[in-house]
Design a protein around this motif. Structure first.
Motif, mmCIF file in Angstrom:
data_model
loop_
_atom_site.group_PDB
_atom_site.id
_atom_site.type_symbol
_atom_site.label_atom_id
_atom_site.label_comp_id
_atom_site.label_asym_id
_atom_site.label_seq_id
_atom_site.Cartn_x
_atom_site.Cartn_y
_atom_site.Cartn_z
ATOM 1 N N GLY A 168 -7.371 -73.929 -11.206
ATOM 2 C CA GLY A 168 -7.459 -75.356 -11.503
ATOM 3 C C GLY A 168 -6.183 -75.976 -12.000
ATOM 4 O O GLY A 168 -6.197 -77.094 -12.531
ATOM 5 N N VAL A 169 -5.045 -75.282 -11.856
ATOM 6 C CA VAL A 169 -3.770 -75.839 -12.330
ATOM 7 C C VAL A 169 -3.433 -77.122 -11.593
ATOM 8 O O VAL A 169 -2.930 -78.078 -12.177
ATOM 9 C CB VAL A 169 -2.638 -74.799 -12.166
ATOM 10 N N GLY A 170 -3.702 -77.165 -10.293
ATOM 11 C CA GLY A 170 -3.382 -78.361 -9.539
ATOM 12 C C GLY A 170 -3.774 -78.218 -8.083
ATOM 13 O O GLY A 170 -4.378 -77.222 -7.666
ATOM 14 N N ILE A 171 -3.401 -79.212 -7.288
ATOM 15 C CA ILE A 171 -3.632 -79.200 -5.848
ATOM 16 C C ILE A 171 -2.476 -78.442 -5.197
ATOM 17 O O ILE A 171 -1.311 -78.653 -5.537
ATOM 18 C CB ILE A 171 -3.690 -80.635 -5.289
ATOM 19 N N GLY A 172 -2.797 -77.576 -4.246
ATOM 20 C CA GLY A 172 -1.755 -76.826 -3.567
ATOM 21 C C GLY A 172 -1.884 -76.922 -2.062
ATOM 22 O O GLY A 172 -2.974 -77.166 -1.525
ATOM 23 N N GLN A 173 -0.754 -76.760 -1.384
ATOM 24 C CA GLN A 173 -0.780 -76.626 0.070
ATOM 25 C C GLN A 173 -0.543 -75.144 0.375
ATOM 26 O O GLN A 173 0.550 -74.622 0.184
ATOM 27 C CB GLN A 173 0.290 -77.483 0.736
ATOM 28 N N LEU A 174 -1.593 -74.482 0.849
ATOM 29 C CA LEU A 174 -1.590 -73.026 0.952
ATOM 30 C C LEU A 174 -1.909 -72.573 2.365
ATOM 31 O O LEU A 174 -2.630 -73.255 3.109
ATOM 32 C CB LEU A 174 -2.622 -72.430 -0.017
ATOM 33 N N ALA A 175 -1.385 -71.411 2.721
ATOM 34 C CA ALA A 175 -1.659 -70.830 4.027
ATOM 35 C C ALA A 175 -3.116 -70.407 4.099
ATOM 36 O O ALA A 175 -3.638 -69.742 3.194
ATOM 37 C CB ALA A 175 -0.750 -69.632 4.270
ATOM 38 N N LEU A 176 -3.795 -70.770 5.194
ATOM 39 C CA LEU A 176 -5.219 -70.509 5.327
ATOM 40 C C LEU A 176 -5.539 -69.013 5.272
ATOM 41 O O LEU A 176 -6.556 -68.606 4.705
ATOM 42 C CB LEU A 176 -5.733 -71.120 6.638
ATOM 43 N N TYR A 177 -4.659 -68.183 5.842
ATOM 44 C CA TYR A 177 -4.970 -66.756 5.877
ATOM 45 C C TYR A 177 -5.019 -66.138 4.486
ATOM 46 O O TYR A 177 -5.600 -65.073 4.285
ATOM 47 C CB TYR A 177 -3.963 -66.008 6.766
ATOM 48 N N MET A 178 -4.427 -66.824 3.484
ATOM 49 C CA MET A 178 -4.418 -66.289 2.127
ATOM 50 C C MET A 178 -5.676 -66.638 1.337
ATOM 51 O O MET A 178 -5.896 -66.103 0.252
ATOM 52 C CB MET A 178 -3.196 -66.816 1.363
ATOM 53 N N LEU A 179 -6.505 -67.524 1.877
ATOM 54 C CA LEU A 179 -7.626 -68.041 1.103
ATOM 55 C C LEU A 179 -8.903 -67.229 1.262
ATOM 56 O O LEU A 179 -9.877 -67.472 0.537
ATOM 57 C CB LEU A 179 -7.888 -69.499 1.478
ATOM 58 N N GLY A 180 -8.937 -66.299 2.195
ATOM 59 C CA GLY A 180 -10.141 -65.498 2.374
ATOM 60 C C GLY A 180 -11.348 -66.383 2.635
ATOM 61 O O GLY A 180 -11.330 -67.266 3.490
ATOM 62 N N ASP A 181 -12.399 -66.157 1.854
ATOM 63 C CA ASP A 181 -13.605 -66.969 2.017
ATOM 64 C C ASP A 181 -13.712 -68.053 0.948
ATOM 65 O O ASP A 181 -14.791 -68.580 0.685
ATOM 66 C CB ASP A 181 -14.852 -66.069 1.983
ATOM 67 N N ASP A 182 -12.581 -68.398 0.328
ATOM 68 C CA ASP A 182 -12.593 -69.388 -0.760
ATOM 69 C C ASP A 182 -13.213 -70.713 -0.334
ATOM 70 O O ASP A 182 -13.963 -71.340 -1.104
ATOM 71 C CB ASP A 182 -11.167 -69.642 -1.266
ATOM 72 N N LEU A 183 -12.894 -71.165 0.878
ATOM 73 C CA LEU A 183 -13.403 -72.466 1.318
ATOM 74 C C LEU A 183 -14.882 -72.396 1.668
ATOM 75 O O LEU A 183 -15.645 -73.330 1.395
ATOM 76 C CB LEU A 183 -12.600 -72.968 2.515
ATOM 77 N N ASP A 184 -15.316 -71.291 2.257
ATOM 78 C CA ASP A 184 -16.717 -71.164 2.650
ATOM 79 C C ASP A 184 -17.633 -70.958 1.449
ATOM 80 O O ASP A 184 -18.789 -71.384 1.467
ATOM 81 C CB ASP A 184 -16.878 -70.009 3.633
ATOM 82 N N THR A 185 -17.126 -70.330 0.395
ATOM 83 C CA THR A 185 -17.943 -70.089 -0.796
ATOM 84 C C THR A 185 -17.855 -71.225 -1.803
ATOM 85 O O THR A 185 -18.621 -71.265 -2.762
ATOM 86 C CB THR A 185 -17.516 -68.782 -1.484
ATOM 87 N N GLY A 186 -16.935 -72.156 -1.584
ATOM 88 C CA GLY A 186 -16.782 -73.271 -2.521
ATOM 89 C C GLY A 186 -15.849 -72.968 -3.671
ATOM 90 O O GLY A 186 -15.696 -73.789 -4.574
ATOM 91 N N ARG A 187 -15.218 -71.813 -3.670
ATOM 92 C CA ARG A 187 -14.273 -71.497 -4.737
ATOM 93 C C ARG A 187 -13.095 -72.463 -4.706
ATOM 94 O O ARG A 187 -12.522 -72.794 -5.730
ATOM 95 C CB ARG A 187 -13.788 -70.061 -4.576
ATOM 96 N N LEU A 188 -12.737 -72.894 -3.496
ATOM 97 C CA LEU A 188 -11.743 -73.937 -3.317
ATOM 98 C C LEU A 188 -12.320 -74.997 -2.384
ATOM 99 O O LEU A 188 -13.189 -74.707 -1.566
ATOM 100 C CB LEU A 188 -10.447 -73.377 -2.713
ATOM 101 N N VAL A 189 -11.817 -76.214 -2.510
ATOM 102 C CA VAL A 189 -12.277 -77.332 -1.702
ATOM 103 C C VAL A 189 -11.105 -77.850 -0.874
ATOM 104 O O VAL A 189 -10.001 -78.053 -1.405
ATOM 105 C CB VAL A 189 -12.830 -78.468 -2.581
ATOM 106 N N GLN A 190 -11.340 -78.035 0.433
ATOM 107 C CA GLN A 190 -10.285 -78.578 1.284
ATOM 108 C C GLN A 190 -10.192 -80.082 1.090
ATOM 109 O O GLN A 190 -11.194 -80.794 1.118
ATOM 110 C CB GLN A 190 -10.549 -78.250 2.751
ATOM 111 N N LEU A 191 -8.973 -80.567 0.906
ATOM 112 C CA LEU A 191 -8.703 -81.987 0.730
ATOM 113 C C LEU A 191 -7.871 -82.494 1.908
ATOM 114 O O LEU A 191 -7.071 -81.756 2.476
ATOM 115 C CB LEU A 191 -7.955 -82.230 -0.581
ATOM 116 N N LEU A 192 -8.047 -83.746 2.251
ATOM 117 C CA LEU A 192 -7.291 -84.362 3.349
ATOM 118 C C LEU A 192 -7.256 -83.437 4.572
ATOM 119 O O LEU A 192 -6.189 -83.045 5.049
ATOM 120 C CB LEU A 192 -5.865 -84.668 2.886
ATOM 121 N N PRO A 193 -8.410 -83.069 5.111
ATOM 122 C CA PRO A 193 -8.447 -82.107 6.218
ATOM 123 C C PRO A 193 -7.683 -82.560 7.453
ATOM 124 O O PRO A 193 -7.252 -81.732 8.254
ATOM 125 C CB PRO A 193 -9.942 -81.966 6.517
ATOM 126 N N GLN A 194 -7.511 -83.856 7.586
ATOM 127 C CA GLN A 194 -6.755 -84.359 8.733
ATOM 128 C C GLN A 194 -5.271 -84.032 8.624
ATOM 129 O O GLN A 194 -4.508 -84.232 9.574
ATOM 130 C CB GLN A 194 -6.950 -85.871 8.878
#
Length: 305
Positions: free
Chosen positions: A235-261
């Motif tokens: 929760g430190v801040g918003i980051g721009q991160l490589a998708l391959y590093m996120l594992g299942d974070d987005l599918d489990t809700g551990r992280l939320v995708q912002l500005l998907p476009q």
């Protein structure tokens, strides 16, 4: 004088029992064999053979040289045979260099899969975010994210890096979510410093004419991708991160995708090596294996989307 050559010819003469037969077996002229023996005798300062028109025998010094040199020549032959055979066997050590995150997340599981097929293949995996020179580091295969190597190397593109803007739910609860690119300047964001230059990298975003590079102020910067991912998860801040590093974070809700476009490409992932020819079979198989399997671990979009 080529010592290895004349010693080989000397041993050939002893084993053949004559200069002429040794010449035939070595594919040389009798004169060349005789000249080589004279060179060796002149170099050592002793006679090696008793020679008559009808017989050939070793002197004491010749016998001693044969007893000392012959085992060494056999070892040399065995060494050459071993190296030649290694080109036809998938065993031995493969030295690999890669960025830390790519090596940990992508290469390590694929190496385990490769070793299931070829258990006799061993690995020395060297992880560093700086570019690794294959020759000086004695590396068989290197991996690099971003741009292809600019040196005289064979480079194969094995995937692309999809950059996603993400944040932890806890951050969004406290600070809300940006609606537009411009809103990022009002938020607490993280940044990544290039491991070679120390320069804070701009974010890569999609503009009307293609990719645009935006300097986003950050509240925390990192020189390893893993540490930035952990900070964003915390929760430190918003980051721009490589998708391959996120594992299942987005599918489990551990992280939320912002500005998907705004999902952008952070360059490619390249496998590079020094040459295509005279390559041990284990290295050639590993290169082909990685070219086939690695793209699946470098997703271009979120699963299920």
């Amino acid at each position: 004088m080529d010592k290895a050559r004349v010693i080989t010819i000397f041993i050939g003469v002893v084993q053949a029992g004559s200069f002429s037969q040794a010449a035939v077996e070595a594919g040389l002229s009798a004169q060349a064999v005789s000249k080589a023996i004279r060179q060796l005798e002149d170099y050592l300062g002793v006679r090696l053979f008793h020679r008559t028109t009808r017989s050939l025998s070793l002197t004491d010094e010749g016998q001693r040289l044969f007893e000392l040199a012959n085992p060494g020549l056999r070892l040399l032959d065995e060494a050459l045979d071993n190296i030649q055979n290694s080109r036809e066997a998938v065993d031995g050590l493969i030295r690999v260099a890669a960025p830390t995150s790519l090596g940990t997340i992508v290469l390590a599981p694929l190496i385990a899969e490769f070793q299931q097929q070829y258990p006799a293949a061993h690995f020395d995996l060297q992880l560093a975010d700086q570019f690794t020179d294959l020759i000086s580091a004695k590396i068989d295969v290197g991996f690099r994210a971003g741009n292809p190597p600019e040196r005289n190397l064979v480079a194969r593109h094995i995937g692309d890096i999809a950059l996603n803007i993400v944040a932890a739910p806890s951050y969004i609860e406290r600070h809300g979510a940006p609606k537009h690119i411009g809103d990022l300047h009002k938020h607490r964001c993280t940044g990544f410093r290039h491991p070679n230059t120390g320069r804070l990298l701009p974010w890569e975003l999609k503009g009307e004419g293609g990719t645009i590079y935006e300097d986003i102020p950050c509240v925390a910067s990192f020189n390893t991708a893993e540490s930035e991912v952990q900070a964003v998860r915390a929760g430190v801040g918003i980051g721009q991160l490589a998708l391959y590093m996120l594992g299942d974070d987005l599918d489990t809700g551990r992280l939320v995708q912002l500005l998907p476009q705004q999902v952008a490409s952070g360059g490619g992932v390249y496998m590079y090596y020094a040459q295509r020819t005279r390559m041990p079979l284990r290295v050639r198989h590993f290169i082909d294996f990685m070219a086939e399997r690695a793209p699946a671990l470098l997703p271009k979009s979120r699963k299920g989307r």
